[in-house]
Design an enzyme around this catalytic site. Structure first.
Site, short mmCIF file in Angstrom:
data_model
loop_
_atom_site.label_atom_id
_atom_site.label_comp_id
_atom_site.label_asym_id
_atom_site.label_seq_id
_atom_site.Cartn_x
_atom_site.Cartn_y
_atom_site.Cartn_z
N HIS A 1 0.83 -1.21 0.00
CA HIS A 1 0.00 0.00 0.00
C HIS A 1 0.86 1.26 0.00
O HIS A 1 0.65 2.18 -0.79
CB HIS A 1 -0.91 -0.03 1.24
CG HIS A 1 -1.79 1.18 1.35
ND1 HIS A 1 -1.42 2.30 2.06
CD2 HIS A 1 -2.99 1.45 0.79
CE1 HIS A 1 -2.39 3.20 1.96
NE2 HIS A 1 -3.35 2.71 1.20
N ARG B 1 -11.27 -2.14 -11.71
CA ARG B 1 -11.28 -3.50 -11.18
C ARG B 1 -12.24 -3.60 -10.01
O ARG B 1 -12.25 -2.73 -9.13
CB ARG B 1 -9.88 -3.87 -10.73
CG ARG B 1 -9.78 -5.30 -10.27
CD ARG B 1 -8.40 -5.62 -9.83
NE ARG B 1 -8.09 -4.97 -8.59
CZ ARG B 1 -6.91 -5.03 -8.00
NH1 ARG B 1 -5.92 -5.68 -8.59
NH2 ARG B 1 -6.69 -4.44 -6.86
N CYS C 1 -0.79 -4.80 -15.66
CA CYS C 1 -1.08 -3.70 -14.74
C CYS C 1 -0.38 -3.91 -13.40
O CYS C 1 -0.59 -3.16 -12.46
CB CYS C 1 -2.58 -3.49 -14.57
SG CYS C 1 -3.44 -4.94 -13.96
C1 PEP Z 1 -1.33 -7.45 -9.37
O1 PEP Z 1 -1.58 -8.44 -8.69
O2 PEP Z 1 -0.32 -7.37 -10.10
C2 PEP Z 1 -2.21 -6.28 -9.32
C3 PEP Z 1 -2.04 -5.28 -10.15
O3 PEP Z 1 -3.19 -6.26 -8.35
P1 PEP Z 1 -2.92 -5.85 -6.83
O4 PEP Z 1 -1.51 -5.34 -6.73
O5 PEP Z 1 -3.92 -4.84 -6.46
O6 PEP Z 1 -3.13 -7.17 -6.16
MG MG Z 2 -3.46 -8.54 -7.70
#
Ligand code: PEP
Ligand code: MG
Length: 759
Positions: free
Chosen positions: A402, A543, A711
Site C-alpha cells: 500500500h 477493477r 497492470c
Molecule cells: C497485481 O496483482 O499485479 C495487481 C495489479 O493487483 P494488486 O496489486 O492490487 O493485487
Molecule cells: Mg493482484
C-alpha cells in the site's frame, strides 16, 4: 469590424487585442487566455471571439430558447432520454438560421483577418463562471483549417457542444440551470509554419532554470503527437548559453495540403532530414519569448510555438504540470549524514524533513506539511496524512505494498521494508530520504552545485512518443487522477476500487448498515466518475473489489472478518464477490449507473479468477445487473498460474481483454509472499516461469483476438516492457512516475523490431 476596442459588450465579436480581464464572461477561458497573451505583447496569431452574448442572442432572437431548454430537461438517470436530448438540441441549433446581422458581423470580422483568404481554427471556449469544473460546460470542440464557407456552421457546432449528454447530466446533477450557461467561440488564423515545436521554460521534471526546446519542420502537430523525433536544444537561462543540441533524423513533417486545406504528412526533403531546424538567432528569440511568458505568468510555462518566414508565434501557453513539487529531485541527492536506515526504494525522489513516528491511527494529526511519516505499514486511513508528508518510510512491505503504490501516485519519495525504522529513528529528528537508493540519512539535504549530482538527474523528454503498443497508467487513489492524466497516458490500465471503499474506514457491510445501499453504490460511482471524467474519452479499466481479509479487519465492522492463516491465498477478489453476490451486485449497479451517465470509457475487470467457471459466473451477474457484456468492454486479470494455464477456456467466455497482475502472478508462481521482506529478494517478476506463463497467454489471446495488458508493478520495468512488446502485448500500464520512460522504452523496442524485420 475595426480593432478599436470600444463598446465590446454589444458586439457579436471581440478581437483578441480588445479583450480585457473583465471580459471572461464574454469570451470564456480559452478566449481570455489568448486575450491575456495578446495584451502581454506575446506574438499570438490574430483572431477574434464570437462572444457568449452572441450565442445567447441567437437562441433568444430566433425563439428556440424555450424549446431548447425543454428538450434538455430530462431525467438524467435515463440514458435513452439523455441521448434524445442531445440529438434534439443539436438539431435545433444546427437547423436554425443565424440572424443575418450576426452572420454578417462574423463574416466581416473573418474578412478583416486576412483579406478573406485565411484558414482558421474554430474552438469552443466555455464560460464557466458559475461552474466549478469548466470541462462540463461544453465539449472541447475544435475545427481546423476552416474557410469562410464553413465558418458559421462550425460556430454553431461549438454552440451545440453545450448540450452533450455528459454536459446535460452534469448540470442536472449539480443543480445548474441549463439556461444560465453560455459559450463563446474562438476564431483564430492558422499559421502555415515552416518550423514549429514546443518549449518548456524550466526543466519539465526538475524545475531547473533551463529552457528546453523541441523543434521540427512544418506544423506543430508532428511534434505534439510524437510522430516525428524532433531536434532538442537545452539552454541555460542564467547566461543564454546553449548547453546541448541534439539533431534528430526528421523523416516526416505535417503540412497543409494547398488544395484541400487539410493537414497531411509528407516526407522531409533529403537534405533537410538531418539538418538543424533552428539557428542560434531563432533559439535566442524563443528563449526571450519563453522568459517573457514565464515572467508574465509568474510560473514555468509549456509553450507551443511556430515560425513562419522568420516570424515567431506563440500558439498556446500553459503552466507545466509535471514539475515535482514534493521532491527535490533537481537538487543533489547527496548529504554527508550517516545512513540510519536502509530499505527498498519504492517511490523515487529525495526529500528532507522531521520524522513523525506513527504507531497508532490517532497519532496521524501530528503529521504536518513536509514531515516524514515513519510507520510499520500504511493503511488507507493514512492517505490524508501521506498527502501532507514529504516522504514515507515503512518497516514492512515490498514494492507492491500500500505505502509503495500510494506514495508513487502522490509523487512522494518512499522507502518500504526498512525493518526497524520505527525504532531506529526518533520523533522530530531531521532526516533525508532517498526514494531511489532506499536510504535514510541523518540531517537535511544540502544542494551543492559542485557535485555532479545534477548531472545524475535523468532528463526526461517532454514530448510524448507515439507508440503502437498503448501505454496506460495505474491509479489507486482517485485524487491522483489529474496527475495521472497529465502524463499523456493512453488511459487507465488499472483503477483499483479498494481505496474508494477502504477510505471510508468501514467494511462494505458496515457502510451499508450505517448509510444504506444507495450511498454505498454512489460512493463507488463518485470514485470512478472522477477518474473517468479526467480521462474521458480515454479508457479507464476499473477493477472490482479485491481487498484481503486482513485489510478489511482494520476497518469498522472488521471484527466479523474471518481469521485466515494466509489472507493472500484466501477470501479475496472474485472468490469473495461470487460468495457474496448481494454485495457484488452493488458494484455492478455502480457500473450500470456510470454507463447510463455516458461514461462509455469505463471498462470492467474481474480480479483473481482461476478458470472459466469463475468468469462465467461473474459475467452472468454483470448481465443480471443490467450491464450488457456484448456492448461493454470487460475482462479479467491473469494473476494465478491457473488463470494463465486455462487461458484457452477463458477466451471462450467472451472477455475483451486479459491483464497480467504480475504482483500476484509472481507471488503465486514462485510461492513468495509479496509483502514479506524476508523473501523480497526472491520476488522476481522476470523469473522464466512467470515469463513463460505470460508469453503463452499472450500467444493464445492473439489467436482469439483478445487484447492483453499488464497492470502489475513490473509493467514499469524496462526489461519487462521489452519482453512484452516482443511478445506482442496490446498495452502496458505503468506507475505515474514511470509512464514517460515506458513510452520511450516501448518506442525503442518497436523500432528495433521493425528494423530487424527489414534488415
Ligand atoms: C497485481 O496483482 O499485479 C495487481 C495489479 O493487483 P494488486 O496489486 O492490487 O493485487
Ligand atoms: Mg493482484
Amino acid at each position: 469590424m475595426t480593432e478599436d476596442g470600444s463598446g465590446s459588450a454589444s458586439k457579436s465579436v471581440l478581437w483578441l487585442d480588445e479583450i480585457r480581464s473583465d471580459d471572461l464572461g464574454a469570451v470564456g477561458g480559452k478566449g481570455a487566455s489568448l486575450g491575456e497573451m495578446t495584451a502581454a505583447g506575446l506574438p499570438v496569431p490574430p483572431g477574434f471571439v464570437v462572444t457568449a452574448q452572441t450565442y445567447r442572442a441567437f437562441i433568444e432572437e430566433t425563439g428556440i430558447d424555450e424549446e431548447l431548454f425543454e428538450a434538455v430537461d430530462v431525467d438524467s438517470d435515463d440514458s435513452a432520454a439523455l441521448a434524445e436530448a442531445e440529438a434534439a438540441a443539436k438539431e435545433l441549433i444546427l437547423d436554425t438560421e443565424i440572424p443575418e446581422s450576426v452572420r454578417e458581423e462574423i463574416l466581416e470580422a473573418y474578412d478583416n483577418l486576412d483579406d478573406g483568404e485565411a484558414f482558421v481554427a474554430v474552438r469552443s471556449s466555455a464560460t464557466a463562471e458559475d461552474l466549478p469544473d469548466a470541462s462540463f460546460a461544453g465539449q472541447q470542440e475544435t475545427f481546423l483549417n476552416i474557410t469562410r464557407e464553413d465558418l458559421v456552421d462550425r460556430i454553431k457546432h461549438c454552440w451545440a457542444s453545450l448540450f452533450t449528454q455528459r454536459a446535460i447530466y452534469y448540470r442536472n446533477e449539480q443543480g445548474f440551470e441549463h439556461d444560465l450557461v453560455d459559450i463563446a467561440v474562438v476564431v483564430q488564423k492558422m499559421v502555415a509554419a515552416d518550423k514549429s515545436g514546443v518549449m518548456f521554460t524550466s526543466h519539465p521534471s526538475t524545475g531547473e532554470p533551463q529552457i528546453i526546446i523541441e523543434a521540427a519542420w512544418g506544423l506543430g502537430e508532428a511534434v505534439v503527437s510524437g510522430s516525428v523525433s524532433p531536434d532538442n536544444y537545452v539552454v541555460d537561462r542564467s547566461d543564454g548559453e546553449i548547453l546541448d543540441t541534439t539533431i534528430a533524423d526528421k523523416k516526416v513533417k505535417m503540412v497543409k495540403d494547398e488544395e484541400t486545406g487539410e493537414t497531411v504528412e509528407k516526407d522531409v526533403e533529403d537534405h533537410k532530414r538531418k539538418a538543424q531546424v533552428l539557428d542560434d538567432t531563432e533559439i535566442g528569440s524563443l528563449v526571450e519569448l519563453g522568459e517573457r511568458a514565464e515572467d508574465h505568468y509568474d510560473e514555468p510555462q509549456d509553450i507551443e510555438w511556430a515560425i513562419v518566414d522568420g516570424e515567431v508565434f506563440m500558439l498556446q501557453s500553459r503552466p507545466i504540470t509535471t514539475i515535482s513539487e514534493d521532491s527535490d529531485a533537481g537538487e543533489t541527492a547527496e548529504n554527508d549524514g550517516e545512513v540510519l536506515v536502509q530499505g527498498l526504494g519504492a517511490s523515487p525522489g529525495v526529500s528532507s524533513g522531521p520524522v513523525r513516528i506513527v504507531r497508532k491511527l490517532d497519532q496521524l494529526d501530528k503529521v504536518g506539511e513536509g514531515d516524514i511519516i515513519v510507520t510499520e505499514m500504511t493503511t488507507p486511513d493514512m492517505v490524508p496524512a501521506m498527502k501532507r508528508a514529504s516522504g514515507i518510510i515503512t518497516d514492512e512491505g515490498g514494492m507492491t505494498s500500500h505505502a509503495a503504490i500510494v506514495a508513487r501516485e502522490l509523487g512522494a519519495p518512499a522507502i518500504v521494508g526498512a525493518g526497524n525504522a520505527t525504532d531506529a529513528l526518533e520523533d522530530g529528528q531531521t532526516v533525508t530520504i532517498d526514494g531511489d537508493k532506499g536510504s535514510v540519512t541523518e540531517g537535511d539535504v544540502e544542494p551543492d552545485e559542485e557535485t555532479d549530482a545534477v548531472e545524475e538527474v535523468k532528463p526526461q523528454s517532454p514530448v510524448k512518443p507515439m507508440t503502437a503498443t498503448e501505454v496506460k497508467v495505474n491509479v489507486s487513489i482517485p485524487e491522483a487522477a489529474e496527475r495521472a492524466a497529465a502524463t499523456g497516458a493512453d488511459g487507465v490500465g488499472l483503477l483499483r476500487m479498494e481505496h474508494m471503499i477502504l477510505s471510508t474506514n468501514k467494511t462494505p457491510e458496515r457502510y451499508i448498515e450505517d448509510h444504506g445501499e444507495d450511498a454505498y453504490i454512489e460512493e463507488i460511482v463518485e470514485g470512478v466518475r472522477g477518474v473517468a471524467e479526467e480521462f474521458y474519452p480515454r479508457p479507464v479499466r476499473v477493477r472490482t473489489l479485491d481487498a484481503p481479509t486482513d485489510e478489511f479487519r482494520q476497518l469498522e465492522g472488521g471484527d466479523n472478518e474471518p481469521h485466515e492463516h494466509n489472507p493472500m491465498l484466501g477470501y479475496r477478489g472474485i472468490r469473495r464477490s461470487l460468495d457474496r453476490p448481494e454485495l457484488f451486485e452493488h458494484e455492478l449497479e455502480a457500473f450500470r449507473r456510470l454507463f447510463e451517465m455516458g461514461y462509455d470509457n469505463v471498462e470492467i475487470m474481474f480480479p483473481l479468477v482461476n478458470d472459466a467457471e469463475d468468469v462465467v459466473r461473474a459475467r452472468n451477474l454483470m448481465e443480471s445487473a443490467g450491464v450488457d457484456p456484448e456492448v461493454r468492454s470487460w475482462g479479467v486479470m491473469i494473476e494465478t498460474p491457473a488463470a494463465a494455464l486455462c487461458i484457452e477456456d477463458l477466451a471462450e467466455t467472451g472477455i475483451d481483454f486479459a491483464s497480467f497482475g504480475t504482483n500476484d502472478l509472481t507471488q503465486y508462481t514462485l510461492a513468495v509472499d509479496r509483502n514479506n521482506e524476508n523473501v523480497a529478494q526472491r520476488f522476481d517478476e522476470l523469473h522464466p516461469a512467470v515469463l513463460q506463463l505470460i508469453g503463452n497467454t499472450i500467444e493464445t489471446c492473439r489467436e482469439h483476438d483478445i487484447a492483453t495488458s499488464i497492470c502489475g508493478q513490473a509493467g514499469s520495468k524496462p526489461e519487462m516492457v521489452r519482453f512484452l512488446v516482443n511478445e506482442g502485448v496490446s498495452s502496458i500500464s505503468a506507475n505515474i512516475d514511470a509512464v514517460r520512460d515506458v513510452q520511450h522504452e516501448v518506442k525503442r523496442k518497436e523500432q528495433k523490431l521493425l528494423l530487424d524485420s527489414i534488415r
